[in-house]
Scaffold this motif. Structure first.
Motif, PDB file in Angstrom:
ATOM      1  N   LEU B  78      45.921  44.547  35.552  1.00 65.66           N
ATOM      2  CA  LEU B  78      47.115  43.763  35.870  1.00 65.66           C
ATOM      3  C   LEU B  78      46.874  42.331  35.407  1.00 65.66           C
ATOM      4  CD1 LEU B  78      49.793  43.239  37.237  1.00 65.66           C
ATOM      5  CD2 LEU B  78      48.637  43.313  39.444  1.00 65.66           C
ATOM      6  N   GLU B  79      47.583  41.928  34.352  1.00 65.53           N
ATOM      7  CA  GLU B  79      47.367  40.612  33.745  1.00 65.53           C
ATOM      8  C   GLU B  79      48.322  39.607  34.367  1.00 65.53           C
ATOM      9  OE1 GLU B  79      48.124  37.295  31.997  1.00 65.53           O
ATOM     10  OE2 GLU B  79      49.518  38.738  31.098  1.00 65.53           O
ATOM     11  N   LEU B  80      47.758  38.648  35.106  1.00 64.61           N
ATOM     12  CA  LEU B  80      48.595  37.649  35.776  1.00 64.61           C
ATOM     13  C   LEU B  80      48.049  36.245  35.574  1.00 64.61           C
ATOM     14  CD1 LEU B  80      49.213  39.538  39.157  1.00 64.61           C
ATOM     15  CD2 LEU B  80      50.807  39.315  37.246  1.00 64.61           C
ATOM     16  N   ILE B  81      47.355  36.041  34.433  1.00 62.48           N
ATOM     17  CA  ILE B  81      46.806  34.700  34.220  1.00 62.48           C
ATOM     18  C   ILE B  81      47.795  33.813  33.479  1.00 62.48           C
ATOM     19  CG2 ILE B  81      44.377  35.334  34.354  1.00 62.48           C
ATOM     20  CD1 ILE B  81      44.271  35.437  31.339  1.00 62.48           C
ATOM     21  N   GLY B  82      48.802  34.410  32.843  1.00 58.89           N
ATOM     22  CA  GLY B  82      49.828  33.611  32.167  1.00 58.89           C
ATOM     23  C   GLY B  82      49.344  33.022  30.854  1.00 58.89           C
ATOM     24  N   VAL B 101      48.186  48.734  31.089  1.00 64.10           N
ATOM     25  CA  VAL B 101      48.296  47.320  31.442  1.00 64.10           C
ATOM     26  C   VAL B 101      49.652  47.077  32.097  1.00 64.10           C
ATOM     27  CG1 VAL B 101      48.429  44.958  30.518  1.00 64.10           C
ATOM     28  CG2 VAL B 101      46.799  46.599  29.531  1.00 64.10           C
ATOM     29  N   VAL B 102      49.651  46.251  33.135  1.00 69.79           N
ATOM     30  CA  VAL B 102      50.907  45.739  33.692  1.00 69.79           C
ATOM     31  C   VAL B 102      50.825  44.224  33.604  1.00 69.79           C
ATOM     32  CG1 VAL B 102      52.308  45.507  35.787  1.00 69.79           C
ATOM     33  CG2 VAL B 102      51.246  47.710  35.229  1.00 69.79           C
ATOM     34  N   THR B 103      51.901  43.594  33.157  1.00 63.77           N
ATOM     35  CA  THR B 103      51.878  42.140  33.033  1.00 63.77           C
ATOM     36  C   THR B 103      53.224  41.546  33.449  1.00 63.77           C
ATOM     37  OG1 THR B 103      51.621  40.278  31.494  1.00 63.77           O
ATOM     38  CG2 THR B 103      52.501  42.307  30.565  1.00 63.77           C
ATOM     39  N   ALA B 104      53.171  40.304  33.923  1.00 56.56           N
ATOM     40  CA  ALA B 104      54.402  39.583  34.268  1.00 56.56           C
ATOM     41  C   ALA B 104      54.622  38.463  33.262  1.00 56.56           C
ATOM     42  CB  ALA B 104      54.275  38.996  35.672  1.00 56.56           C
TER      43      ALA B 104
END
Lengths: 438, 438
Positions: B78-82, B101-104
């Motif tokens: 889960l990529e949440l570092i931006g 992968v899941v990302t916002a």
């Protein structure tokens, strides 16, 4: 490319014809997304003599629905005959024969869903029903999948377009319930026998489904408190308005302290609320999840196109599920990777839309004539004009114009001319205008 | 029950903490739906010293993000570092290691999505990004799946909450752009450096994604015409209003005759339109499909809870996809069949809501006092009162009351008393009132 998914359709009425037409019209686009063709190969109708609203082409049409649910060449049965008894029997038979089922039948699901889903789980098949609630609005998927991380607190919605049309007519046209109903019937929004719509039964069917998927409870149609809109007085609509409310026919499923309230009834809604401003035959549903907060979903709740949109989405989902091939998954960019195409992306001079501009000019006779002549010469239509005094500069005037849709390059040509006029004081303010139907 | 899905989180800022908290709070509800637990087992942060907004409990926290994307025990990253560079590198490494992968991260997807998705397709893994556009609103799934049978004509939306908040403030509070921006910063809706929001870059990131999934074209961020809202004059907002428009900052992807128009800019929208009436930091997106017609999606576009809602929905979808076990499919009634529970369904006397009632009475002194005394005695609060002359019966008056939320059984007790008064003329009209936050 994977094999086509072979669909047998029960019923070729309005919705059935809509599905056949949609698959014919958008078949390529659908295959670009789904990665395989969705093909209707058989259909059963009540009478072969009746005219159809669709090109039935290569579809094998007969009158024996049972033959379809037993046909080993059919992958998915699409149940569109409506009502409950015969539909129930055929859906159960399809499940027993190991077919996946797609249905738009809220009546069937609300009354028999518990048994149907138990049988489907047992048989390892899936019964899909997105079209059963709010037509083309993807509310089932939103609640079941998109909001799956939330504890749902309430669902409230306008889930019967006929009733909403009648209430909108009463408010805006000042007519009685009976007059509004007659108008709805004339326009085809209401059946000759409007009982299911105006007495809230249709909405209660849908609410039973929404309540169940929101709270994880069995379908409980017969526990829903259901009041219709028959006999609402124009006076009460007016009084409500004076008090700051609109009267809407809502379906509500709500966690309360002592249990779950499931109800369909005329409801006073604060006039600024989103649900208060949904007009005509449209549907809208709000869902409140503890993490996401309030969300809303709006669109056409009925009609051949909207219902077919939901039915075919279910067929595509079913097709994806039938395959473990990764190419059957939802593609990252919606279309299969080899189906992504380059389309011309416009530069701003090629945009066509309405335009707003404001220019400050010397307040002299003839200036407005000069500006409008310039627009006319370039064939830019005028939607509205406003003249204002600027906050300072007494001898000036501000001219504000909204144009009809025009090519942006052409508009800039006009603005360049206007800027060059000796009577123009300073720069031009320009914004775009957009009218999107809702 | 299937094995838990093991998630490694990169970044435990606002959204990361929101995800961890949501999984902790609603873990049981999520497992009831997904059929398996979603478990965060590892997380990487920039500094171990910083305080976290979440209970990190059993999570193995370190500073080495690369160790997570290589960990054979992690199923999903889960990529949440931006941002784009480091995020790009880590996501590509995760893909190369066969992780889903899941990302916002809209910035990442808009700029590097084409390469990322090609790599993911090659590796047979899935990269999900529902949270990248419009936070908690499930717009990616709606377009990619629910509207998959449609040829999409246009997508238009308010996809930057900061900008919408500023425009709402300017209209309703009559403040300047600078004052509204300062207010947004004070409330945490705008960053100290507001460039990405007010100059439309953030909206253009999102529009690139929407345009691509709507039309089947590659992500084309650098082809989007982007105008911000900096320097919009209060005067133009006022003139627009006089002409019947509201100024909104829209992202628009639209098929036009000569190509696709992709643009982010301040836009005049007719004041009755749905998009014109979305206020504050909320987001709303309209999508027009040729079959379904216009549809709309509304909700919170940012914030820890809303973003976590979308991220966890992606995690659940990923978990379903990892299994070919039919019990991993989306359950018919949203929850796993053995997790459907009976909850008390209320009868109408137990409903708690506001009430509207109208009663016709003799127009005499003391009648209103008698009615309001009755309500007070039963502890039913009054929200509003209206007194009206009835259309006929000159000596009568109509009393219309809206109550504060009250138990419906208690309200009926009051109405029974009121009906029994000698001064009451005929039956009581009663409707329910509902206020649902939107």
């Amino acid at each position: 490319m994977m094999e086509p998914v072979k669909v047998g359709v029960l019923g070729l009425g309005t919705v059935g014809a809509g599905v056949v037409n949609l698959l014919a019209r958008n078949g390529d686009e659908i295959t670009r997304r789904a990665g395989r063709e969705i093909r209707v190969t058989r259909a059963a109708v009540r009478s072969l003599d009746r005219a159809r609203d669709c090109e039935t082409g290569a579809i094998d049409i007969g009158t024996d629905a049972r033959a379809i649910v037993e046909d080993p060449n059919i992958d998915v049965v699409l149940e569109l005959i409506g009502g409950d008894e015969l539909a129930y029997e055929l859906v159960m038979a399809a499940i027993a024969n190991g077919k996946h089922v797609v249905t738009a039948n809220k009546h069937l699901i609300a009354l028999h869903g518990n048994e149907i889903f138990a049988a489907a789980d047992e048989a390892g098949v899936v019964v899909s029903f997105e079209a059963a609630v709010a037509g083309g609005i993807p509310i089932i998927k939103a609640i079941r999948e998109s909001l799956a991380a939330n504890r749902i607190e309430w669902v409230a919605g306008i889930i019967n377009g006929t009733g909403n049309f009648i209430l909108s007519q009463m408010k805006f046209e000042g007519v009685t319930f009976e007059q509004a109903l007659a108008e709805a019937q004339k326009l085809g929004f209401a059946e000759a026998d409007p009982t299911f719509d105006v007495d809230g039964i249709d909405a209660a069917h849908k609410l039973a489904i929404l309540g169940s998927i929101a709270f994880g409870i069995p379908l409980s149609f017969d526990r829903i408190v259901t009041d219709g809109i028959r006999g609402i007085a124009a006076d009460d609509i007016e009084y409500a308005e004076e008090l700051g409310y609109r009267v809407k026919h809502l379906g509500i499923a709500q966690r309360q302290e002592t249990g779950v309230a499931m109800r369909v009834h005329p409801t006073l809604v604060p006039e600024r609320a989103l649900l208060a401003n949904v007009e005509g035959e449209k549907n809208a549903i709000m869902v409140h999840g503890d993490a996401v907060g309030p969300t809303a979903y709006y669109g056409a709740g009925a009609g051949a196109g909207a219902t077919a949109s939901a039915v075919v989405a279910d067929l595509i989902d079913t097709a994806r599920m039938m395959s473990v091939d990764p190419s059957g998954r939802v593609p990252h960019l919606a279309f299969q990777p080899d189906q992504i195409t380059e389309e011309p992306i416009l530069e701003s001079p090629d945009f066509v839309c309405g335009h707003y501009f404001r220019v400050q000019v010397a307040d002299k006779t003839g200036v407005m004539a000069e500006i409008t002549r310039m627009l006319a010469e370039l064939e830019i239509g005028i939607e509205a004009i406003l003249q204002k005094d600027p906050p300072t500069a007494e001898d000036d005037a501000r001219v504000i114009i909204v144009t009809k849709p025009a090519r942006e390059g052409t508009l800039h040509e006009a603005l360049d001319h206007i800027k060059a006029l000796p009577t123009t004081r300073d720069g031009v303010v320009h914004y775009r205008v957009a009218e999107f139907e809702d």
